[in-house]
Scaffold this active site. Structure first.
Site, short mmCIF file in Angstrom:
data_model
loop_
_atom_site.label_atom_id
_atom_site.label_comp_id
_atom_site.label_asym_id
_atom_site.label_seq_id
_atom_site.Cartn_x
_atom_site.Cartn_y
_atom_site.Cartn_z
N TYR A 11 0.82 -1.22 0.00
CA TYR A 11 0.00 0.00 0.00
C TYR A 11 0.86 1.27 0.00
CZ TYR A 11 -3.32 3.40 2.07
OH TYR A 11 -4.09 4.51 2.37
N ASN A 32 7.79 -10.13 -1.43
CA ASN A 32 7.48 -11.57 -1.55
C ASN A 32 6.01 -11.78 -1.91
OD1 ASN A 32 6.20 -11.02 0.84
ND2 ASN A 32 7.18 -12.63 2.03
N SER A 36 0.46 -8.45 -1.20
CA SER A 36 0.25 -7.56 -2.34
C SER A 36 0.25 -8.39 -3.61
CB SER A 36 1.34 -6.48 -2.40
OG SER A 36 2.61 -7.09 -2.45
N ASN A 100 9.23 -12.50 10.87
CA ASN A 100 9.19 -11.79 9.58
C ASN A 100 9.73 -10.36 9.70
OD1 ASN A 100 8.68 -11.75 6.78
ND2 ASN A 100 6.84 -10.53 7.14
N SER A 125 6.02 3.61 13.32
CA SER A 125 4.58 3.83 13.54
C SER A 125 4.35 4.63 14.81
CB SER A 125 3.93 2.45 13.68
OG SER A 125 2.61 2.57 14.14
N TYR A 150 3.06 -6.86 17.08
CA TYR A 150 3.36 -6.00 15.92
C TYR A 150 4.00 -4.70 16.37
CZ TYR A 150 2.77 -2.42 12.42
OH TYR A 150 3.02 -1.36 11.58
N LYS A 154 8.05 -2.83 15.91
CA LYS A 154 8.46 -1.48 15.47
C LYS A 154 9.44 -0.89 16.49
CE LYS A 154 6.33 -1.49 11.64
NZ LYS A 154 7.10 -1.67 10.40
N ARG A 231 -7.94 9.92 15.89
CA ARG A 231 -6.65 9.57 15.28
C ARG A 231 -6.23 10.70 14.32
NH1 ARG A 231 -7.52 6.32 18.56
NH2 ARG A 231 -7.43 4.05 18.47
N ASP A 298 -7.55 -0.49 22.05
CA ASP A 298 -7.61 0.81 21.37
C ASP A 298 -7.23 1.93 22.32
OD1 ASP A 298 -8.22 0.31 18.77
OD2 ASP A 298 -10.36 0.79 18.91
P1 NAD Z 1 1.46 -3.68 3.06
O1 NAD Z 1 1.19 -5.00 3.68
O2 NAD Z 1 0.51 -3.17 2.04
O3 NAD Z 1 2.93 -3.66 2.44
C1 NAD Z 1 3.99 -4.41 2.97
C2 NAD Z 1 4.59 -5.20 1.83
O4 NAD Z 1 5.68 -5.98 2.34
C3 NAD Z 1 3.61 -6.19 1.20
O5 NAD Z 1 3.58 -6.00 -0.20
C4 NAD Z 1 4.17 -7.57 1.55
O6 NAD Z 1 3.93 -8.53 0.54
C5 NAD Z 1 5.65 -7.26 1.74
N1 NAD Z 1 6.37 -8.18 2.63
C6 NAD Z 1 6.03 -8.60 3.86
N2 NAD Z 1 6.95 -9.43 4.36
C7 NAD Z 1 7.93 -9.55 3.41
C8 NAD Z 1 9.14 -10.27 3.32
N3 NAD Z 1 9.55 -11.10 4.29
N4 NAD Z 1 9.89 -10.16 2.18
C9 NAD Z 1 9.48 -9.34 1.18
N5 NAD Z 1 8.34 -8.65 1.21
C10 NAD Z 1 7.57 -8.74 2.31
O7 NAD Z 1 1.61 -2.64 4.28
P2 NAD Z 1 1.68 -1.04 4.25
O8 NAD Z 1 0.43 -0.53 4.87
O9 NAD Z 1 2.10 -0.57 2.92
O10 NAD Z 1 2.83 -0.82 5.32
C11 NAD Z 1 4.17 -0.63 4.92
C12 NAD Z 1 5.02 -0.48 6.17
O11 NAD Z 1 4.54 0.61 6.94
C13 NAD Z 1 5.02 -1.69 7.10
O12 NAD Z 1 6.30 -1.83 7.66
C14 NAD Z 1 4.02 -1.30 8.16
O13 NAD Z 1 4.28 -1.94 9.38
C15 NAD Z 1 4.28 0.20 8.28
N6 NAD Z 1 3.16 0.96 8.81
C16 NAD Z 1 1.93 0.86 8.22
C17 NAD Z 1 0.86 1.58 8.74
C18 NAD Z 1 -0.51 1.44 8.14
O14 NAD Z 1 -1.48 1.81 8.83
N7 NAD Z 1 -0.66 0.98 6.92
C19 NAD Z 1 1.06 2.42 9.84
C20 NAD Z 1 2.33 2.52 10.41
C21 NAD Z 1 3.39 1.78 9.87
C1 WQD Z 2 -8.99 3.78 13.73
C2 WQD Z 2 -10.19 4.12 14.62
C3 WQD Z 2 -10.98 2.27 15.92
C4 WQD Z 2 -12.35 -0.20 12.63
C5 WQD Z 2 -3.89 0.59 13.73
C6 WQD Z 2 -2.67 -0.03 14.35
C7 WQD Z 2 -1.51 0.90 14.32
C8 WQD Z 2 -1.28 1.46 12.93
C9 WQD Z 2 -2.52 1.88 12.25
C10 WQD Z 2 0.60 0.38 11.91
C11 WQD Z 2 -10.09 3.51 16.01
C12 WQD Z 2 -12.03 2.71 14.93
C13 WQD Z 2 -11.81 0.83 13.37
C14 WQD Z 2 -13.74 -0.46 12.71
C15 WQD Z 2 -13.96 1.38 14.23
N1 WQD Z 2 -0.65 0.55 12.05
N2 WQD Z 2 -12.61 1.61 14.16
N3 WQD Z 2 -14.49 0.34 13.51
O1 WQD Z 2 -6.34 1.35 15.66
O2 WQD Z 2 -5.50 3.68 15.12
O3 WQD Z 2 -4.19 1.77 14.42
O4 WQD Z 2 -3.54 0.91 12.38
O5 WQD Z 2 1.55 0.66 12.53
O6 WQD Z 2 -0.42 0.20 14.78
O7 WQD Z 2 -2.98 -0.37 15.69
O8 WQD Z 2 -6.34 2.23 13.26
O9 WQD Z 2 -7.93 2.06 11.40
O10 WQD Z 2 -7.84 0.18 13.09
O11 WQD Z 2 -8.80 2.37 13.77
O12 WQD Z 2 -14.70 2.07 14.96
O13 WQD Z 2 -14.26 -1.39 12.10
O14 WQD Z 2 -11.37 3.55 14.03
O15 WQD Z 2 -11.57 1.92 17.14
O16 WQD Z 2 -10.64 4.42 16.90
P1 WQD Z 2 -5.65 2.25 14.72
P2 WQD Z 2 -7.74 1.63 12.80
#
Ligand code: NAD
Ligand code: WQD
Length: 338
Positions: A11, A32, A36, A100, A125, A150, A154, A231, A298
């Protein structure tokens, strides 16, 4: 010169690849495809006009990762997105998550050290802050005990990177994302959750399109103006742009410390109801939702102090909540157009 984007078909990675390419930077993606799809490579090409090189590789495999780096002497910086990210799944499968997320990180850092690659950008994060005592939360706020395996990966990752930097020529920037939502304006790339989404935005769009019956709003009895949790939602394209700035900062030797941390948010908190209202207003769709109890684990409210990123990176999130919810909807519609 080329930038390795791990997790680049995911993403946030896919949006970042587009932004890098639009700045004329050459990219190689390693993924991998565990969370995705290979079709994202074509989607990226159709937006930017450039097909990024792609290699399917599991970065938790030490030998394959070491071989990859040996074959790619042209790489000069790494943006490391690859990780597993589902909070609930990490509680059920902690070893899978530690394996992982941490082993992949270690393999990438080893590959960089062995091949004299010095610039490393890491996806961290806001989860590292837990429920902060003071809001908006700055990068100096104390790190809280993680709520999930998770979240712990981080925190540990940041420590692994920081310790590696002290012992080598590596430089690192940890970008602490708040809540990324939305999709590219082309609606060709966006979030692709597997199964039932845990996160709010994809659950909203899947409910509106008819894939889910009803959105559960987790709690309306929080100490917030409308009772729902708050948030800092940030448009994924704004987030992607920050990675370009971060990597340029490293390449141009602008870093003040060898390890830097930046909050990536808008600085503005929005409640769950505000997100729903924005979605209904921008899309003219009526969302089926009901209020249910709070979700375990939460936090009540969090939003970023972005002044450090604004001043030091010269980056600022620009897109509004309405732009985020509308772009997420266009992406969902595009996914379901056949
Ligand atoms: P995503 O799952 O869409 O993208 C992660 C990608 O990494 C995927 O395409 C997956 O196939 C690949 N992957 C996982 N393990 C792998 C491995 N061992 N080797 C090669 N590829 C691998 O997630 P995203 O939302 O794009 O998140 C990207 C990064 O940002 C992650 O590290 C996630 O923890 C971090 N992050 C995401 C959010 C969020 O809310 N989306 C918030 C904070 C931090
Ligand atoms: C947002 C708000 C829920 C779903 C998570 C991870 C965090 C980070 C981002 C990576 C909250 C509410 C949600 C639903 C709802 N990822 N909600 N109904 O919880 O802030 O964070 O994703 O690092 O580590 O914990 O994001 O999108 O899940 O929730 O009411 O079906 O929406 O309670 O208040 P969150 P979220």
């Amino acid at each position: 010169m080329r930038i390795l984007v791990t997790g680049g078909t995911g993403y946030i990675g896919s949006h970042t690849v587009v932004e890098l390419q639009q700045k004329g930077i050459e990219v190689i993606i390693v993924d991998n495809l565990s969370n995705s799809n290979i079709t994202v490579v074509e989607a990226i090409e159709s937006i930017s006009g450039f097909r990024p090189e792609f290699e399917k590789l599991d970065l938790s495999d030490a030998q394959l990762t070491a071989d990859f780096f040996k074959r790619h002497a042209e790489i000069n910086s790494v943006i490391h997105f690859a990780a597993s990210k589902a909070v609930g799944e990490s509680v059920e499968k902690p070893l899978m998550y530690y394996h992982n997320n941490l082993v992949s990180l270690i393999n990438v850092l080893k590959g960089m050290n062995e091949n004299h690659i010095h610039n490393f950008v890491f996806s961290s994060s806001c989860t590292v802050y837990g429920q902060p005592e003071e809001l908006p939360v700055t990068e100096k706020a104390p790190i809280q005990i993680a709520e999930s395996p998770y979240g712990n990966t981080k925190q540990i990752s940041e420590e692994i990177i920081s310790d590696t930097i002290k012992a080598s020529d590596l430089k690192g920037i940890a970008l602490r994302y708040f809540n990324p939502i939305g999709a590219h304006s082309s609606a060709k790339i966006g979030e692709l959750p597997l199964g039932i989404p845990n996160n709010l935005m994809p659950f909203i769009t899947q409910t509106a399109i008819g894939k889910r019956e009803c959105l559960s709003v987790f709690g309306d009895d929080y100490d917030t103006p409308d009772g729902t949790a708050i948030r800092d939602y940030i448009h994924v394209v704004d987030l992607a742009k920050a990675h370009v700035v971060a990597v340029e900062r490293m390449i141009n030797n602008k870093m003040k410390l060898n390890m830097e941390y930046f909050n990536l948010g808008t600085g503005k908190g929005s409640s769950v109801m505000e997100v729903i209202n924005s979605f209904e207003k921008t899309t003219a769709e009526k969302l089926n939702y009901k209020i249910v109890g709070r979700r375990t684990g939460d936090i009540l409210k969090v939003w970023a102090d972005t002044s450090f990123a604004n001043i030091e990176l010269g980056w600022k999130a620009e897109k509004t909540l309405d732009e985020m919810t509308l772009s997420a909807w266009k992406w969902e519609q595009n996914l379901n157009k056949d």
